[in-house]
Each structure stands twice: as C-alpha cells, then as structure tokens.
Enzyme design. Structure first.
Site, PDB file in Angstrom:
ATOM      1  N   GLY A  77     -15.277  -0.222 -52.724  1.00  0.00           N
ATOM      2  CA  GLY A  77     -14.263  -0.058 -53.755  1.00  0.00           C
ATOM      3  C   GLY A  77     -14.230  -1.265 -54.674  1.00  0.00           C
ATOM      4  N   CYS A  78     -15.038  -2.264 -54.354  1.00  0.00           N
ATOM      5  CA  CYS A  78     -15.141  -3.440 -55.208  1.00  0.00           C
ATOM      6  C   CYS A  78     -16.403  -3.317 -56.057  1.00  0.00           C
ATOM      7  CB  CYS A  78     -15.246  -4.717 -54.371  1.00  0.00           C
ATOM      8  SG  CYS A  78     -13.810  -5.013 -53.335  1.00  0.00           S
ATOM      9  N   GLN A  79     -16.306  -3.699 -57.311  1.00  0.00           N
ATOM     10  CA  GLN A  79     -17.476  -3.685 -58.178  1.00  0.00           C
ATOM     11  C   GLN A  79     -18.460  -4.769 -57.727  1.00  0.00           C
ATOM     12  OE1 GLN A  79     -16.586  -4.522 -62.276  1.00  0.00           O
ATOM     13  NE2 GLN A  79     -18.517  -3.681 -62.994  1.00  0.00           N
ATOM     14  N   SER A  80     -17.920  -5.933 -57.372  1.00  0.00           N
ATOM     15  CA  SER A  80     -18.762  -7.008 -56.853  1.00  0.00           C
ATOM     16  C   SER A  80     -18.916  -6.826 -55.346  1.00  0.00           C
ATOM     17  CB  SER A  80     -18.143  -8.362 -57.181  1.00  0.00           C
ATOM     18  OG  SER A  80     -16.822  -8.416 -56.712  1.00  0.00           O
TER      19      SER A  80
END
Length: 143
Positions: free
Chosen positions: A56-59
């Site tokens: 759910g994190c872009q990074s």
C-alpha cells in the site's frame, strides 16, 4: 525510583506537535522529516523480505515487530527519505509500548502537525497501511 521516564504515546504526540510548530513553513518541516529519517537505526538487510514489506506504500517499506504484548518493539525503514521520516515519527509514538496502548492510540499527530493536508495521496495511503500493519501486529500479540 527509576530516573528514566517513559513518556506516554499521548505525550510523545504532543512533543512532536511542538517540534513541528517550531518550523514556519512546509519546506522546513519536510527537511526536518528527512533529517529524522536519517537518524533511524541501521536496518538489517536480512529483514528486507516480502514477509515484512508494507503493501500500500508507493515506496518500499519494511516493518519488523519484536517483543510481546507487554512491550512491543518495531524496526522499520523505507527507500524514500520523506517516508523514512514518517517512520521515525510512527516509531516514536508506537514502538516500545504495550500492545494494548498501541491498539488504543490514535495517530493524532498526523492531523495536529498538518501532515494529512501536506502528504500526497499515495504517501497518506502508505502511512495508513503502515499504521494498520503495526496495529495488526499488536492485535496479534493480544490474541
């Protein structure tokens, strides 16, 4: 009497609000976040696995729990400087606390310091995913 005082999660959130109030604009606040992220302890490469990855994190973000319901400790790292700063704040509020306190503590500092308005939607989603995973580990410890 022990001379070391462990501040409550509520007190730590208040401290964070006061630190961020010191900076006049968001350029300075982002720089402070980046500086906080640089102070995270070294993260073991062996823990950069799919099991610990926060989805759910872009990074890329990894979150590793340890301890038990009485006292949970978290280590985390990101490949993004700003996200590492967010991790540093989250760990200050939630790490080394009881699972009960972790589950009961709402991350009010996010709204208090204006982060909610100044993070991109993908970073906000990632922060929410990280908090959900951290609280999930605490709920498992309580079960």
């Amino acid at each position: 009497m022990n001379s070391i005082t462990i501040n409550s999660a509520a007190q730590v959130q208040q401290d964070i609000a006061e630190e961020f109030a010191f900076f006049g604009d968001w350029t300075d606040r982002y720089q402070y976040l980046i500086d906080l992220g640089k102070q995270l302890p070294p993260f073991p490469e062996a823990c950069k696995t799919e099991d610990y990855r926060v989805h759910g994190c872009q990074s890329m973000v990894w979150l590793v729990p340890s301890g038990n319901a009485a006292r949970m400790h978290f280590e985390a790292i990101s490949d993004s400087a700003i996200v590492s700063g967010l991790i540093a704040l989250v760990l200050r509020v939630y790490s080394d606390r009881s699972a009960q306190e972790i589950v009961a503590t709402e991350p009010q500092f996010i709204a208090t310091i204006g982060l909610a308005k100044h993070l991109s939607p993908t970073r906000s989603n990632g922060l929410a995913a990280m908090l959900a995973k951290l609280k999930g580990y605490a709920e498992q410890a309580l079960a």
